[in-house]
Design a protein around this motif. Structure first.
Motif, PDB file in Angstrom:
ATOM      1  N   LYS A  88     -42.181  14.747 -10.440  1.00 55.92           N
ATOM      2  CA  LYS A  88     -41.579  15.896  -9.770  1.00 55.92           C
ATOM      3  C   LYS A  88     -42.513  17.080  -9.926  1.00 55.92           C
ATOM      4  O   LYS A  88     -43.014  17.353 -11.010  1.00 55.92           O
ATOM      5  N   ARG A  89     -42.742  17.785  -8.847  1.00 52.64           N
ATOM      6  CA  ARG A  89     -43.647  18.925  -8.828  1.00 52.64           C
ATOM      7  C   ARG A  89     -42.989  20.099  -8.123  1.00 52.64           C
ATOM      8  O   ARG A  89     -42.193  19.912  -7.206  1.00 52.64           O
ATOM      9  N   ARG A  90     -43.351  21.283  -8.549  1.00 52.34           N
ATOM     10  CA  ARG A  90     -42.862  22.494  -7.890  1.00 52.34           C
ATOM     11  C   ARG A  90     -44.011  23.144  -7.138  1.00 52.34           C
ATOM     12  O   ARG A  90     -45.105  23.279  -7.652  1.00 52.34           O
ATOM     13  N   ILE A  91     -43.713  23.552  -5.930  1.00 52.40           N
ATOM     14  CA  ILE A  91     -44.655  24.335  -5.137  1.00 52.40           C
ATOM     15  C   ILE A  91     -43.941  25.626  -4.785  1.00 52.40           C
ATOM     16  O   ILE A  91     -42.999  25.622  -3.990  1.00 52.40           O
ATOM     17  N   ARG A  92     -44.351  26.677  -5.419  1.00 51.40           N
ATOM     18  CA  ARG A  92     -43.689  27.981  -5.333  1.00 51.40           C
ATOM     19  C   ARG A  92     -42.222  27.848  -5.692  1.00 51.40           C
ATOM     20  O   ARG A  92     -41.889  27.519  -6.808  1.00 51.40           O
ATOM     21  N   TYR A  93     -41.335  28.027  -4.747  1.00 53.18           N
ATOM     22  CA  TYR A  93     -39.901  28.016  -5.044  1.00 53.18           C
ATOM     23  C   TYR A  93     -39.229  26.701  -4.684  1.00 53.18           C
ATOM     24  O   TYR A  93     -38.034  26.553  -4.858  1.00 53.18           O
ATOM     25  N   ARG A  94     -39.991  25.769  -4.165  1.00 57.39           N
ATOM     26  CA  ARG A  94     -39.413  24.487  -3.757  1.00 57.39           C
ATOM     27  C   ARG A  94     -39.799  23.403  -4.748  1.00 57.39           C
ATOM     28  O   ARG A  94     -40.903  23.402  -5.273  1.00 57.39           O
ATOM     29  N   GLU A  95     -38.889  22.479  -4.956  1.00 55.73           N
ATOM     30  CA  GLU A  95     -39.186  21.345  -5.809  1.00 55.73           C
ATOM     31  C   GLU A  95     -39.460  20.146  -4.927  1.00 55.73           C
ATOM     32  O   GLU A  95     -38.719  19.857  -3.987  1.00 55.73           O
ATOM     33  N   GLY A  96     -40.537  19.444  -5.218  1.00 54.41           N
ATOM     34  CA  GLY A  96     -40.903  18.267  -4.453  1.00 54.41           C
ATOM     35  C   GLY A  96     -41.145  17.092  -5.373  1.00 54.41           C
ATOM     36  O   GLY A  96     -40.960  17.178  -6.583  1.00 54.41           O
ATOM     37  N   LYS A  97     -41.565  15.981  -4.788  1.00 56.72           N
ATOM     38  CA  LYS A  97     -41.803  14.782  -5.567  1.00 56.72           C
ATOM     39  C   LYS A  97     -42.963  14.024  -4.954  1.00 56.72           C
ATOM     40  O   LYS A  97     -43.052  13.872  -3.737  1.00 56.72           O
ATOM     41  N   ARG A  98     -43.839  13.539  -5.821  1.00 52.39           N
ATOM     42  CA  ARG A  98     -44.922  12.687  -5.350  1.00 52.39           C
ATOM     43  C   ARG A  98     -44.364  11.306  -5.030  1.00 52.39           C
ATOM     44  O   ARG A  98     -43.329  10.912  -5.568  1.00 52.39           O
TER      45      ARG A  98
END
Length: 95
Positions: free
Chosen positions: A63-73
């Protein structure tokens, strides 16, 4: 599936190199839809070696965060391929 589609890349890590030196085990990143028999056949065809066994595991993406959004590889599949004694696969010459 074709052998080149099943085997995506070798995983060159410290653990993988240690396993290769100790017991002729090679680690690959493989297609997530491939089963053990397909992986075994692909390694034997591509590298001209005899495979004794294949162990697979599904790796969950981080799980990764890009600015204010959380994403997932993306999730992916790893295969530990054990070769017959005397067989080896080298990826780098002189290393």
């Amino acid at each position: 599936m074709e052998p080149y589609q099943i085997i995506k890349q070798p995983l060159i890590t410290e653990k993988g190199m240690r396993l290769n030196e100790e017991g002729s085990t090679v680690v690959f990143r493989v297609d997530s839809r491939a089963n053990k028999l397909q992986i075994k056949h692909a390694v034997e065809v591509l590298f001209n070696v005899k495979v004794l066994k294949v162990n697979t595991l599904n790796v969950e993406g981080k799980k990764r965060r890009i600015r204010y959004r959380e994403g997932k590889r993306p999730d992916w599949k790893k295969a530990y391929v054990t070769l017959r004694d005397g067989d080896s696969i080298t990826f780098f010459e002189g290393v």
